[in-house]
Design a protein around this motif. Structure first.
Motif: not given
Length: 178
Positions: A13-23, A48-53, A55-64
């Motif tokens: 359901g996400l539009s094309a572009g960048k979307h940020n999520f926190e877990f 950070q998930l970048q949705k393209r037509e 593929m998805l490009v997903t960048n993870f940054e895990i701190t703690g």
């Protein structure tokens, strides 16, 4: 395993572009994996998930931090983590088995991306082979009382070894002295 449902990203359901999520990654997350090297921790995963037509490009940054047990003094200590990873998710109609660590293949019928196994792997791979408070902890030294106990036990073992000479070695020494 119901707990791990919150680590799924519904991308259909996400539009094309960048979307940020926190877990949040905590003790309950690690309890879902039976053979996890990490049992306790408090981490924040920014995805950070970048949705393209196609593929998805997903960048993870895990701190703690994670809780480890020192192999020298057996003290539990907090070890900081700062992880940055990137994963590309491709979509295909066919069965494709040429995936790698950086490329994950999903079917065009999939509508969500489960990141729980990726988080688990990224964190557990960063656990040192030989955890030690003074090396992986922040401003920590090994427990001095435990180090004294270990030193005294080593001294006792050395004394016992010196006192108890195997008679076979003694016979060999006699041959050498003749």
């Amino acid at each position: 395993m119901k707990y791990l449902k919150k680590y799924k990203i519904p991308f259909s359901g996400l539009s094309a572009g960048k979307h940020n999520f926190e877990f949040d990654v905590d003790d309950a997350f690690f309890a879902c994996f039976d053979h996890s090297l990490v049992k306790k921790g408090k981490l924040l995963a920014n995805v950070q998930l970048q949705k393209r037509e196609n593929m998805l490009v997903t960048n993870f940054e895990i701190t703690g931090h994670i809780t480890l047990t020192c192999d020298v003094c057996l003290r539990e200590f907090q070890s900081p983590l700062d992880i940055k990873e990137k994963v590309i998710v491709k979509f295909t109609h066919d069965e494709w088995d040429q995936g790698s660590d950086e490329i994950i293949v999903l079917s065009h019928h999939d509508y969500e991306f489960d990141i729980s196994n990726l988080l688990y792997e990224y964190i557990n791979v960063r656990v040192p082979h030989y955890p030690k408070c003074s090396e992986q902890g922040e401003n920590l030294d090994c427990d001095p009382e435990m180090l004294r106990q270990l030193a005294s036990e080593d001294a006792i073992k050395n004394e016992l070894k010196e006192d108890q000479v195997d008679p076979r070695w003694e016979a060999l020494r006699n041959i050498k002295n003749n």
